[in-house]
Design an enzyme around this catalytic site. Structure first.
Site, PDB file in Angstrom:
ATOM      1  N   VAL A  39     -84.922  30.007 -59.615  1.00  0.00           N
ATOM      2  CA  VAL A  39     -85.275  29.532 -58.360  1.00  0.00           C
ATOM      3  C   VAL A  39     -84.298  28.760 -57.735  1.00  0.00           C
ATOM      4  O   VAL A  39     -83.965  27.615 -58.242  1.00  0.00           O
ATOM      5  CB  VAL A  39     -86.902  28.966 -58.268  1.00  0.00           C
ATOM      6  CG1 VAL A  39     -87.281  28.775 -56.889  1.00  0.00           C
ATOM      7  CG2 VAL A  39     -87.808  29.707 -58.902  1.00  0.00           C
ATOM      8  N   PHE A  50     -85.594  26.326 -62.561  1.00  0.00           N
ATOM      9  CA  PHE A  50     -85.370  25.777 -61.092  1.00  0.00           C
ATOM     10  C   PHE A  50     -83.878  24.972 -60.981  1.00  0.00           C
ATOM     11  O   PHE A  50     -83.305  24.248 -61.921  1.00  0.00           O
ATOM     12  CB  PHE A  50     -86.241  24.620 -60.643  1.00  0.00           C
ATOM     13  CG  PHE A  50     -87.676  25.316 -60.723  1.00  0.00           C
ATOM     14  CD1 PHE A  50     -88.325  25.686 -59.468  1.00  0.00           C
ATOM     15  CD2 PHE A  50     -88.586  25.354 -61.933  1.00  0.00           C
ATOM     16  CE1 PHE A  50     -89.578  26.160 -59.331  1.00  0.00           C
ATOM     17  CE2 PHE A  50     -90.003  25.692 -61.963  1.00  0.00           C
ATOM     18  CZ  PHE A  50     -90.292  26.213 -60.639  1.00  0.00           C
ATOM     19  N   ASP A  51     -83.494  25.243 -59.780  1.00  0.00           N
ATOM     20  CA  ASP A  51     -81.977  24.514 -59.531  1.00  0.00           C
ATOM     21  C   ASP A  51     -82.763  23.199 -59.034  1.00  0.00           C
ATOM     22  O   ASP A  51     -83.901  22.976 -58.599  1.00  0.00           O
ATOM     23  CB  ASP A  51     -81.355  24.865 -58.368  1.00  0.00           C
ATOM     24  CG  ASP A  51     -80.221  23.876 -57.930  1.00  0.00           C
ATOM     25  OD1 ASP A  51     -79.662  23.560 -58.672  1.00  0.00           O
ATOM     26  OD2 ASP A  51     -79.917  23.966 -56.519  1.00  0.00           O
ATOM     27  N   LYS A  52     -82.025  21.981 -58.945  1.00  0.00           N
ATOM     28  CA  LYS A  52     -82.836  20.700 -58.562  1.00  0.00           C
ATOM     29  C   LYS A  52     -82.432  20.427 -57.145  1.00  0.00           C
ATOM     30  O   LYS A  52     -83.545  20.384 -56.372  1.00  0.00           O
ATOM     31  CB  LYS A  52     -82.215  19.597 -59.388  1.00  0.00           C
ATOM     32  CG  LYS A  52     -82.614  17.903 -58.895  1.00  0.00           C
ATOM     33  CD  LYS A  52     -81.979  17.029 -59.808  1.00  0.00           C
ATOM     34  CE  LYS A  52     -80.616  16.687 -59.037  1.00  0.00           C
ATOM     35  NZ  LYS A  52     -80.800  16.131 -57.797  1.00  0.00           N
ATOM     36  N   THR A  53     -81.185  20.373 -56.655  1.00  0.00           N
ATOM     37  CA  THR A  53     -80.899  19.907 -55.430  1.00  0.00           C
ATOM     38  C   THR A  53     -81.451  20.912 -54.276  1.00  0.00           C
ATOM     39  O   THR A  53     -80.947  22.176 -54.157  1.00  0.00           O
ATOM     40  CB  THR A  53     -79.356  19.869 -55.161  1.00  0.00           C
ATOM     41  OG1 THR A  53     -79.060  18.708 -56.272  1.00  0.00           O
ATOM     42  CG2 THR A  53     -79.105  18.999 -53.801  1.00  0.00           C
TER      43      THR A  53
END
Length: 656
Positions: A547, A345-348
């Site tokens: 994602v 996953f990307d965070k922001t």
């Protein structure tokens, strides 16, 4: 089902009875078959009187079979229809007209029913094209007049009545409402919308327009009359691009389908050669009996169920996903997502809200919170930095409504460190530790308090008013409320490893990962370093999905097995770059997509076992004479219908 042909399952909607032509021809074949059989078995008429209805039965039952067979032969290909035609002609050659007619009747009836069943999945996709209205009410010379969608231009003002469909991608300019976005994003709850007041906004940069002002073509207005301004022509709308991509996805085959197609390409001619040789290999029986046995075996060996087993599941899965606000770009991502066990996953904006919030206001040296916030707001209001906007927004919410913001006399941004200015002759400075480096007032206790906040994932700012520090501000891009329950659901679905790849520092990454329950977090990554991590995580035969928002994550998505973009309805780039697009900006849709993929993968496996199992049982039964042509065709067509109906179960899939 144009463009979606699979061996023995090609549609026929161009006959004299339209899309029902194949079914009507099959029924007529059955009627004439029964007539011929009655005349042959229960009358004293010469056989020629029974032959006439048999010939009609052959004609109607074999019309589309022969048509497809000759089309394929002209392209130097041997398909399943050719095998059926050879078997039926062989039966007639042996004076087994009733069995040959039964073969063609059941074969044509089975395919007609398959096409009707497959049409159900196809129509689920075609229903998308009916979401947009044909006309719109356009403002012309101060009056609203009905015009066709093709006549709409960017900048036109439209009136949308209560409970009617939005005709084009647009922004609200008058009136408030709530809009049902389920047809596009799959969101179950209508979304509140309000008019835009910033006339200077650049409409060409559509992704920068806040969602609360946007209306997508194909969505449904609530109970209020609104006026909107068109920002995309009808043919360029999110709905139009979604329809186009879903239709393209149907033609992109999954790995299993490519394998079965390749197998079928060599299998059909091999079966034809081996089965026909069977007629000459058995020496202790009449040639006619051996030839009949070979015709029965030919029917048994035809892989029609195998040919349709995968595409029927892929089509149904793509249709169900589109209805739920998920766009699969073909069978490959549908199949891959159903087998992988690792998600990155990307965070922001993916695991977090993507908007920093003022979470901590720590007072120093007996400062007043109201006075501190009012001065900070006055200074930060001159900055366009996202953190400054968050401080102003959340700071105002903490102040009493009547509290006056002081006047600022000057301000200066200090690149990479903070901002400084003067209020009532007093200097105010806000920034990170580097801004105040070397000052005597910055003692070790104060530095420790700031470092402790940063370890919790906060971005910190120190406020200095005059000759003393008056406070510490802590900001954080907080995790989505849905993040933790979504990850728990993903574990239940069999996802074993969930990692985060972010450009934020490792402290922030660790704090977010701990709060929502990720397996591991990697921080301080540049885009190319995210790509390296993806490659390491997917080394060997491991599959991994990335994602993100589909924009700055595009390189990592391109290097993952499956790229998944969130909020794709509002982003052109996300729609184009991702293998799978979640149309709504909702993380909780991900378990639905993965659950559906796993279900589709299981159904494909079931269908392969059914189709191959029937051939494995039926072939020796016909070779050893335990089953005749009639029995073979019943089981052959029965298995084909079973796999199609099994695949159609995906249309009713619901996430648990």
């Amino acid at each position: 089902m144009s463009g979606h042909n699979h061996g023995c399952c090609k549609p026929h909607s161009d006959g004299i009875f339209g899309e029902r032509t194949e079914l009507i021809f099959a029924i007529l074949s059955g009627v004439f078959l029964i007539g011929g059989y009655i005349l042959q078995q229960f009358s004293d008429f010469d056989f020629v009187y029974a032959l006439v209805p048999y010939l009609f039965s052959y004609f109607f039952g074999g019309f589309f079979t022969a048509k497809e067979a000759f089309e394929e032969i002209s392209k130097a290909r041997f398909e399943i229809d050719f095998l059926m035609l050879v078997a039926a002609i062989g039966a007639a050659f042996l004076d087994k007209w009733a069995e040959g007619g039964l073969l063609l009747f059941l074969f044509s009836l089975g395919h007609a029913l398959e096409h009707l069943a497959m049409n159900k999945a196809q129509k689920s996709i075609e229903a998308l094209t009916k979401l947009a209205p044909k006309v719109a009410f356009k403002k012309i010379d101060g009056e609203f007049r009905e015009v066709n969608l093709e006549n709409l231009e960017v900048g036109d003002i439209l009136r949308i009545r209560p409970n009617s469909t939005v005709p084009a991608d647009s922004i609200l300019v008058h009136g408030r409402t709530n809009i049902n976005q389920a047809p596009i994003t799959g969101e179950s709850i209508p979304v509140d919308k309000e008019p835009i007041h910033n006339e200077a906004l650049d409409y060409s940069n559509i992704s920068s327009i806040p969602d609360k002002h946007r209306a997508f073509a194909g969505t449904i207005n609530g109970d209020a009359t609104i006026e909107v301004k068109v920002i995309r022509k009808a043919e360029d709308s999110t709905l139009s691009r979604l329809i186009e991509m879903v239709q393209q996805a149907q033609d992109k085959k999954s790995p299993t389908q490519l394998l079965t197609d390749k197998f079928e390409k060599f299998y059909v001619p091999a079966v034809l050669i081996l089965i026909l040789n069977l007629a000459f290999l058995v020496l202790d029986e009449p040639w006619s009996a051996s030839f009949y046995r070979s015709m029965a075996a030919l029917v048994a060996a035809s892989p029609c169920a195998l040919a349709i087993s995968t595409p029927s599941a892929v089509l149904s899965g793509i249709a169900r996903a589109a209805k739920g606000g998920v766009l699969f770009k073909g069978g490959k991502p549908l199949e891959d997502l159903g087998t992988l066990e690792t998600l990155a996953f990307d965070k922001t904006g993916t695991l977090t809200e993507g908007k920093p919030k003022l979470t901590d206001v720590i007072l120093l040296n007996n400062s007043s919170e109201a006075e501190l916030l009012s001065e900070v707001i006055a200074l930060e209001n001159t900055s366009n930095h996202p953190l400054a906007k968050a401080i102003v927004r959340d700071g105002r919410a903490k102040l009493p409504a009547e509290y006056q913001i002081p006047q600022l006399s000057s301000s200066e941004a200090i690149q990479g460190k903070g901002i400084s200015g003067h209020i009532n002759g007093n200097q105010l400075s806000i920034g990170n530790l580097e801004l105040f480096e070397g000052e005597e007032l910055l003692d070790s206790k104060l530095v420790k308090r700031i470092k402790d906040l940063e370890k919790d994932g906060k971005t910190t700012m120190l406020v200095k008013s005059g000759d003393h520090f008056s406070g510490i501000l802590g900001l954080m891009d907080e995790p989505r409320e849905s993040a933790r329950p979504t990850l728990m659901r993903l574990r239940e679905l069999g996802i074993k490893e969930m990692v985060m790849l972010t450009g934020d520092n490792q402290f922030v990454a660790n704090a977010v990962a701990k709060e929502i329950g990720l397996t591991k977090a990697y921080g301080s990554l540049l885009p190319e370093e995210k790509v390296d991590k993806i490659r390491k995580l997917s080394s060997g035969k491991a599959k991994i999905a990335m994602v993100g928002d589909g924009v700055n994550d595009a390189p990592a998505m391109a290097n993952s097995t499956v790229g998944i973009a969130m909020g794709a309805a509002g982003s052109d780039v996300a729609l184009e770059t991702a293998d799978i697009a979640l149309m709504a900006d909702r993380l909780e849709v991900l378990p639905f997509a993965i659950g559906l993929s796993r279900k589709a993968h299981n159904i494909v496996k079931q269908n392969l076992w059914i189709s191959l199992g029937v051939v494995a049982l039926l072939l020796p039964a016909t070779i050893f004479g335990w089953a005749n042509i009639g029995v073979a065709v019943v089981f052959h067509e029965g298995s084909t219908l079973v796999v199609v109906l099994n695949a159609l179960r995906l249309l009713g899939y619901k996430s648990e």
